[in-house]
Design an enzyme around this catalytic site. Structure first.
Site, PDB file in Angstrom:
ATOM      1  N   GLY A 297     -22.087  46.049  45.609  1.00 26.55           N
ATOM      2  CA  GLY A 297     -21.238  46.631  46.642  1.00 26.55           C
ATOM      3  C   GLY A 297     -20.374  47.748  46.082  1.00 26.55           C
TER       4      GLY A 297
ATOM      5  N   LYS B 118     -17.100  46.007  34.395  1.00 24.81           N
ATOM      6  CA  LYS B 118     -17.999  46.571  35.399  1.00 24.81           C
ATOM      7  C   LYS B 118     -17.243  47.549  36.311  1.00 24.81           C
ATOM      8  CE  LYS B 118     -19.472  43.206  38.415  1.00 24.81           C
ATOM      9  NZ  LYS B 118     -19.665  43.566  39.807  1.00 24.81           N
TER      10      LYS B 118
ATOM     11  N   ASP C  24     -12.089  38.139  42.358  1.00 28.02           N
ATOM     12  CA  ASP C  24     -13.285  37.825  41.565  1.00 28.02           C
ATOM     13  C   ASP C  24     -13.115  36.560  40.729  1.00 28.02           C
ATOM     14  OD1 ASP C  24     -14.590  40.013  42.577  1.00 28.02           O
ATOM     15  OD2 ASP C  24     -14.028  41.328  40.915  1.00 28.02           O
TER      16      ASP C  24
ATOM     17  N   ARG D  71     -18.858  32.752  49.253  1.00 27.25           N
ATOM     18  CA  ARG D  71     -18.368  31.964  48.112  1.00 27.25           C
ATOM     19  C   ARG D  71     -17.523  30.751  48.532  1.00 27.25           C
ATOM     20  NH1 ARG D  71     -17.131  37.032  43.963  1.00 27.25           N
ATOM     21  NH2 ARG D  71     -19.307  37.281  43.343  1.00 27.25           N
TER      22      ARG D  71
HETATM   23  C1  S3P Z   1     -14.209  45.930  42.874  1.00 28.02           C
HETATM   24  C2  S3P Z   1     -13.420  45.526  43.900  1.00 28.02           C
HETATM   25  C3  S3P Z   1     -13.483  44.191  44.501  1.00 28.02           C
HETATM   26  C4  S3P Z   1     -14.216  43.215  43.609  1.00 28.02           C
HETATM   27  C5  S3P Z   1     -15.485  43.782  43.043  1.00 28.02           C
HETATM   28  C6  S3P Z   1     -15.185  45.023  42.234  1.00 28.02           C
HETATM   29  C7  S3P Z   1     -14.068  47.296  42.372  1.00 28.02           C
HETATM   30  O1  S3P Z   1     -14.148  44.275  45.724  1.00 28.02           O
HETATM   31  O2  S3P Z   1     -14.512  42.023  44.310  1.00 28.02           O
HETATM   32  O3  S3P Z   1     -16.118  42.834  42.199  1.00 28.02           O
HETATM   33  O4  S3P Z   1     -14.585  47.606  41.279  1.00 28.02           O
HETATM   34  O5  S3P Z   1     -13.439  48.112  43.052  1.00 28.02           O
HETATM   35  P1  S3P Z   1     -13.384  44.678  47.084  1.00 28.02           P
HETATM   36  O6  S3P Z   1     -12.891  46.065  46.931  1.00 28.02           O
HETATM   37  O7  S3P Z   1     -14.421  44.572  48.163  1.00 28.02           O
HETATM   38  O8  S3P Z   1     -12.315  43.649  47.223  1.00 28.02           O
END
Ligand code: S3P
Length: 455
Positions: free
Chosen positions: A120, A21, A337, A368
């Site tokens: 996010g 992802k 994660d 979480r």
């Molecule tokens: C991600 C960064 C992480 C992770 C999210 C994916 C990314 O979040 O938890 O599932 O693809 O850059 P944070 O940057 O908020 O730590």
């Protein structure tokens, strides 16, 4: 939907997991803003990735039809409408997406708000690209996403010259893009999403943009940019200068964070499995170190590279006792994660395990820390939050009913933990797994796990 898990699993064979992802979001953004045609394979039909594709479609010109078609086909797959599953348990969607980009200057304003759903990563990375686009954009999302902190990305983009407004620190995010200048940004929170957003903005800024991380985080943005020829310097942080990339091709590797559920399942049930075609970027594999400290032996083999990302297999041979573990504050960002799945393993260790200074877990798709402690107790185990630490008493699970709280990783972590329970476990809100791992239950079943998905 709920997942029913019965005791007695014996996992065998080789499985694939859906595409990563994190990488998919970045490559989609890069394809939509490239000059010329890009060819992407292996994009996961995960809801978060669909959110990035459909938001990009709304601000694209020539790239729009292809992105829209991919997003709608992938969306139909996760809803189960006529989707099929291949021998590895993966949903079949048209595997090739051809995107005709017109460069960053080809982006255009959307009359509608861009809906990032539960993602996010979509919201924060898109904010970085849109900060340099000379029009107004509004980024919004589902109720969970609208509670998550957005100042962490708004602040650095503002310092580069974009106008960015939040609603008291939350989405909707109003962005008025324009000419940007490079900055040196020391991130107060270790976040790969924020780093990615600032580097994307830096591609259009005057001068050098540098991001300094307080603790190491995943480096997919800089790897892809380096592979595309961007002037990336890794020295006292990551720096980039103005650069317009051309079209490219790449096959998205399997998601190691999804593979972690299979590795943990094998460890908990004393089985052995191989996960093939999986991403082996070192900034994503710290969970294997933690698992090694828990006594789990894995073998990692790199076979090839895709746009700067190593790809290969992870093989795990279960059968040894799971040891309790301490996850230290400075490594939390690198297993951010995987803490839910590591917690699932810790339940089956002999002794107490600690996850220290894990407060960032409170601002993920759900709280979480709270959800893990509550879910473990609901399944007949023992766990507690102590401030921002999580402590899990080993000794196993007797069975019961837990809920995902609408959070994909919690649904899957509980299902995996339940494989080692002495009684039956039911996990509510199981549809959340589609956010990152469409076909999770089918993949686990194909590997030999006694799990069933029920309406
Ligand atoms: C991600 C960064 C992480 C992770 C999210 C994916 C990314 O979040 O938890 O599932 O693809 O850059 P944070 O940057 O908020 O730590």
């Amino acid at each position: 939907m709920q997942i029913i898990v019965r005791p007695g699993a014996d996992l065998r064979g080789e499985v694939s997991v859906p595409g990563d992802k994190s990488i998919a979001h970045r490559w989609l953004i890069l394809a939509a803003t490239a000059r010329g045609r890009s060819y992407l394979r292996g994009l996961p039909p995960a809801l978060d990735v669909i959110s990035t594709a459909s938001s990009l479609a709304a601000v694209s010109g020539r790239a729009r039809p292809a992105l829209e078609v991919w997003a709608s086909k992938a969306g139909a797959t996760v809803e189960g409408a006529g989707s099929t599953w291949n021998e590895h348990g993966l949903a079949e969607v048209s595997d090739l997406l051809e995107v005709e980009g017109e460069g960053r200057s080809g982006l255009r304003s959307s009359t509608a708000d861009l809906d990032c759903g539960n993602s996010g990563t979509s919201m924060r990375l898109l904010a970085g690209i849109l900060a340099a686009a000379p029009f107004r954009s509004v980024l919004t999302g589902d109720p969970s996403l609208r509670t998550r902190p957005m100042e962490r990305v708004a602040a650095p983009l503002r310092s580069m010259g974009a106008t960015v407004r939040t609603d008291d620190g939350h989405a909707p995010l109003f962005i008025e893009g324009g000419a940007l200048r490079g900055v040196r940004y020391v991130m107060p929170v270790a976040s790969a999403q924020v780093k990615g957003a600032v580097l994307f903005a830096g591609l259009a800024a005057e001068g050098t943009t540098t991001v300094v991380e307080p603790a190491p985080v995943r480096d997919h943005t800089e790897r892809a940019l380096e592979a595309l020829g961007a002037p990336i310097l890794r020295e006292d942080g990551v720096s980039v200068q103005a650069f317009q990339h051309d079209g490219f091709q790449g096959a998205v590797p399997g998601d190691p964070s999804s593979a972690a559920f299979l590795v943990a399942a094998a460890a908990i049930t004393g089985s052995s499995v191989g996960i093939i075609g999986v991403g082996l970027n070192p900034t994503r594999l710290r969970f294997l170190d933690v698992m090694r400290r828990m006594g789990v032996q894995t073998e990692v083999t790199v076979e090839r590279e895709e746009l700067g990302e190593p790809v290969g297999s992870i093989r795990v041979q279960g059968g040894t006792d799971i040891l309790p573990v301490r996850v230290e504050p400075q490594e939390v960002a690198l297993v951010i994660d995987e803490i839910p799945v590591l917690a699932a393993m810790a339940i089956h260790a002999r002794g107490d395990s600690w996850f220290l200074h894990a407060g960032e877990l409170r601002v993920k798709e759900s709280d979480r820390l709270f959800g893990l402690a509550a879910g473990i107790r609901a399944m007949g185990g023992e766990a507690a939050e102590e401030g921002d630490d999580l402590v899990i008493a080993g000794g196993g699970l007797t069975g019961g009913e837990a809920t995902s709280g609408g959070d994909h990783r919690m649904a899957m972590a509980f299902a995996v933990a339940a494989l080692g329970a002495t009684g039956e476990v039911t996990i509510g809100g199981a549809e959340a797994a589609d956010v990152s791992f469409p076909g999770f239950t089918q993949t686990m079943q194909a590997a030999g796990a006694p799990m069933e998905l029920e309406p």
